[in-house]
Enzyme design. Structure first.
Site, mmCIF file in Angstrom:
data_model
loop_
_atom_site.group_PDB
_atom_site.id
_atom_site.type_symbol
_atom_site.label_atom_id
_atom_site.label_comp_id
_atom_site.label_asym_id
_atom_site.label_seq_id
_atom_site.Cartn_x
_atom_site.Cartn_y
_atom_site.Cartn_z
ATOM 1 N N THR A 280 21.572 30.300 65.845
ATOM 2 C CA THR A 280 21.820 28.876 65.616
ATOM 3 C C THR A 280 21.095 28.012 66.645
ATOM 4 O O THR A 280 20.646 26.910 66.329
ATOM 5 C CB THR A 280 23.332 28.568 65.645
ATOM 6 O OG1 THR A 280 23.879 28.949 66.909
ATOM 7 C CG2 THR A 280 24.048 29.296 64.534
ATOM 8 N N GLU B 109 19.354 18.230 70.913
ATOM 9 C CA GLU B 109 18.383 17.141 70.939
ATOM 10 C C GLU B 109 17.146 17.398 71.784
ATOM 11 O O GLU B 109 16.125 16.743 71.590
ATOM 12 C CB GLU B 109 19.083 15.861 71.424
ATOM 13 C CG GLU B 109 20.110 15.360 70.435
ATOM 14 C CD GLU B 109 20.971 14.248 70.992
ATOM 15 O OE1 GLU B 109 20.723 13.069 70.671
ATOM 16 O OE2 GLU B 109 21.901 14.554 71.761
#
Length: 745
Positions: A642, A712
């Site tokens: 992930t 991010e």
């Protein structure tokens, strides 16, 4: 041997943390079982559609709804003349934190931007609602409007700071140092506005039962949505339930409460029906904020050995909505002797801007890292060498220690894996037939935020573990990683752990923002698991009775000391208990105290090194990214699969910023003219090369489990790496995004 005593030989188990495990929500999404906000049916469900203003600024003087009301199936048309009033947004409240706009929809005749909802049609079918909405006719008194960012730029004023970020900083006199620097660059950069394009457009299904409200909403901030709705509709929070077990992408656009959510709830209250309001893609563009455009100046001064003597970074962005910390990375990345940072803003009569993956850093690193690359050209120095010569030992502005920083290691490993030594340093010197080949690098940097997170962990007599937290599954594997953490902490099989998320009735989870959801929840899961083990140890009999928690191990479904111990099932059975439960409550007071304490001691930041290869058609200027490698320092990696997916997704988003994406606003009317995926060009498979991602996987010693943040940092630095590779391939510095072929011919 008794069933409550373990065998003397310990069973070796492989830790779940760090493994590349499949997401637990994968099967539900792949089979269509997963229900999103627009998938919930209720008896008598009605459908709503928005009517948008067609002027940028003014007042509605008349609304003709007769034709819309005559459409078969229309239940009502709500306007400022007949709609129930929502309460205005209270300043300085947690509920106001997620207001997408301060406009009090349908309580005023004022129009603040082209696209602002001025009416809502409710009908028996979505087709009838949308058709009827197209028949509503508005008459306006138009007022002067500011919609052209370039024209308004000279009117910029200083941006106000906030609790999370200060917009100005100085160290020494950077402008004076720049004026006398032996080598310098002084460049202007332009980034356009960008719009959110999550796979799931914004949607809300709202149901009132008396004064109790149930809302299915695609949101990144369940707890905040509930607070905001309670404030706007005058209902206690305890009487509102917000459900978002699955969200089809967020990226910041679903972190705020926008018109669609509010007007769905308003329509349900006005009509007494369950109401679904699913925005069209065009309506998303017209009512949901995106990333602000920016202009930036980055000026760097250096001695002839490449050591920075001055760093100047100033910007102009839009005001309103979420502030962009455009100069954030310039505070922390380089050991410049002097620094001058300023941010300015202009007001525009457009839908307010909002957070978009790595707000501020995504566009700020484009300017900073492009300027550093250009300085390397002026110095005739390898761009990696220039960065390493200016790599600080401590934070350049504050002198605080970095909690974790492995940029040198990231660049060293990346250069080896990418084959950087094979790069011909001359511009335009590398070719493959008609293609000019270029290689570029850029630094990635993002500061994660740890939010409050409350959690309960329940252990049943059958060994089943339930972790409950109002997390958001926006596609990042939130439930999966907390499942891994809990399984390891309790020493139980992964399949025995279930994680409940996406419901405001659960303990309040963190907002899915700031790359902080995983670390925020993990801290509370760790604490709750520790409390649970202490409870179980207190219930245990021999040979565990009287042992300190630090003397026992959680493994093999129980607690053990040396060669002996008891399973959890045996402990609970002996105690006559069917379960034990531990809770950790973490609120905003704790958050503020923790942030202040940590902020005095360290600077936290995830970082990385991007390596990019491009090919530019020498005749047409077409740019193709042909290779990519990202090496990242994100602390401990909980799930290798992930994490890699998040980093690759950020890189793809950055490729869109670099090469194709831009929101086109008519400078005369303020209308978004490319409000569709056929005209707003996001990257497709043909635009994306193989993306290799590597994480150093070194824990940060100051954070729970050594986590930093993954969501991010991947997008930061990407546009600069592309621009720097194009500069190497062609000799041309493109300083205004996107890098289209007309800028290279």
């Amino acid at each position: 041997m008794s069933t409550d005593v373990a065998e003397a030989v310990r069973t070796e188990t492989v830790p779940n943390v760090g493994r590349p495990l499949d997401r637990v929500d994968g099967p539900a999404k792949a089979t269509g079982e997963a229900k999103y906000a627009a998938d919930h049916d209720y008896p008598g469900l009605a459908h709503a559609a928005l009517v948008h203003a067609t002027v940028a600024r003014g007042r509605v003087t008349a609304l003709d709804t007769e034709a819309a009301r005559a459409v078969r199936g229309v239940i009502d048309v709500l306007t400022h003349e007949n709609a129930p009033r929502m309460r205005p947004v209270k300043r300085f409240s947690l509920g106001s934190f997620v207001k997408g706009s301060s406009v009090n929809y349908l309580a005023t005749d004022e129009v603040h931007w082209d696209g602002q909802p001025i009416a809502v049609v409710v009908a028996e079918t979505p087709e009838a609602a949308r058709y009827a909405a197209s028949l509503v006719r508005a008459t306006y008194e138009e007022l002067p409007a500011a919609v052209d960012f370039a024209a308004e730029e000279p009117k910029a004023v200083p941006q106000k700071g906030n609790a999370m970020f200060s917009s100005a900083a100085d160290k020494g006199d950077a402008n004076a140092a720049l004026a006398v620097a032996p080598v310098s660059v002084d460049l202007r950069f332009v980034t356009p506005p960008y719009n959110h394009n999550a796979i799931e457009p914004h949607a809300t299904t709202a149901v009132w039962n008396g004064n109790r409200l149930t809302v299915h909403d695609g949101t990144q901030s369940i707890a905040f949505v509930r607070k905001h709705l309670a404030m706007r509709f005058g209902v206690p929070e305890r009487d509102i339930r917000v459900l978002a077990p699955y969200v089809g992408g967020g990226f910041g656009g679903k972190g705020m409460v926008w018109a669609g959510t509010l007007l769905a709830v308003l329509a349900a209250r006005a009509t007494g029906r369950a109401v679904r309001l699913a925005l069209t893609r065009q309506s998303v563009y017209r009512t949901v904020g995106g990333r602000t455009p920016t202009t930036q100046r980055v000026a760097l001064g250096a001695d002839r050995d490449g050591r920075l003597t001055a760093l100047v970074h100033t910007s102009v962005a839009r005001s309103g909505g979420m502030p962009e910390q455009v100069t954030s990375a310039s505070r922390h990345l380089y050991a410049a002797e002097t620094v001058h940072l300023r941010q300015n803003v202009v007001h525009l009569d457009l839908v307010p801007p909002t957070a978009m993956r790595a707000p501020g850093e995504a566009v700020g690193t484009f300017a900073l890292e492009s300027a550093v690359d250009e300085l390397a050209w002026r110095l005739d120095m390898d761009p990696i060498e220039l960065r390493m010569r200016n790599e600080p030992e401590r934070d350049p502005l504050t002198g605080k220690a970095f909690s974790h920083r492995m940029l040198r290691e990231a660049y060293a490993l990346g250069a080896e894996r990418f084959g950087w030594r094979e790069r011909d340093p001359r511009a335009g010197a590398m070719r493959d037939g008609r293609w000019l080949v270029g290689m570029g690098v850029a630094t990635a940097y993002h500061q994660p935020i740890r939010f409050p997170a409350s959690v309960t962990v329940r252990m049943g007599a059958d060994g089943a573990v339930v972790v409950r937290c109002g997390l958001h599954e926006i596609g990042v594997g939130a439930a999966t990683v907390q499942r891994q953490i809990a399984a390891d902490q309790l020493g139980v099989p992964l399949e025995s752990v279930r994680v409940e998320v996406g419901d405001s009735d659960l303990p309040a989870g963190p907002i899915a923002a700031g790359s902080g959801q995983t670390a925020s929840a993990a801290a509370s899961v760790l604490a709750a698991c520790d409390k649970l083990k202490r409870q179980l140890l207190a219930l245990a009999g021999p040979p565990l009775r009287g042992r300190a928690i630090g003397d026992v191990q959680a493994r093999d479904g129980g607690l053990f000391h040396g060669g002996g111990g008891q399973t959890y099932a045996a402990i609970l059975a002996a105690a006559g208990r069917d379960h034990v439960e531990a809770a950790v409550k973490d609120g905003w007071v704790n958050f503020l105290a923790r942030s202040a304490r940590d902020g005095r001691r360290w600077v936290h930041g995830a970082s990385g090194a991007h390596f990019c290869e491009v090919r530019v058609d020498a005749d047409t200027g077409e740019v193709r990214v042909s290779r990519w490698l990202g090496v990242f320092d994100v602390g401990r990696v909980i799930n290798a699969k992930t994490a890699a997916g998040q980093l690759r997704g950020g890189i793809v988003m950055g490729l869109g910023m670099a090469l194709s994406e831009q929101t086109l606003v008519d400078p005369r009317t303020g209308r978004v003219v490319n409000a569709s995926l056929s005209e707003y060009h996001v990257p497709v498979h043909a635009d994306v090369p193989r993306i290799d991602v590597h994480c150093l996987d070194d824990p940060d010693p100051t954070t729970p489990l050594g986590l930093l943040g993954v969501g991010e940092v991947g997008v930061t630095g990407v546009p600069a790496a592309v621009a720097n590779a194009v500069r190497h391939a062609t000799g041309k510095r493109v300083a205004d995004l996107p890098i289209t072929l007309d800028k290279l011919l």
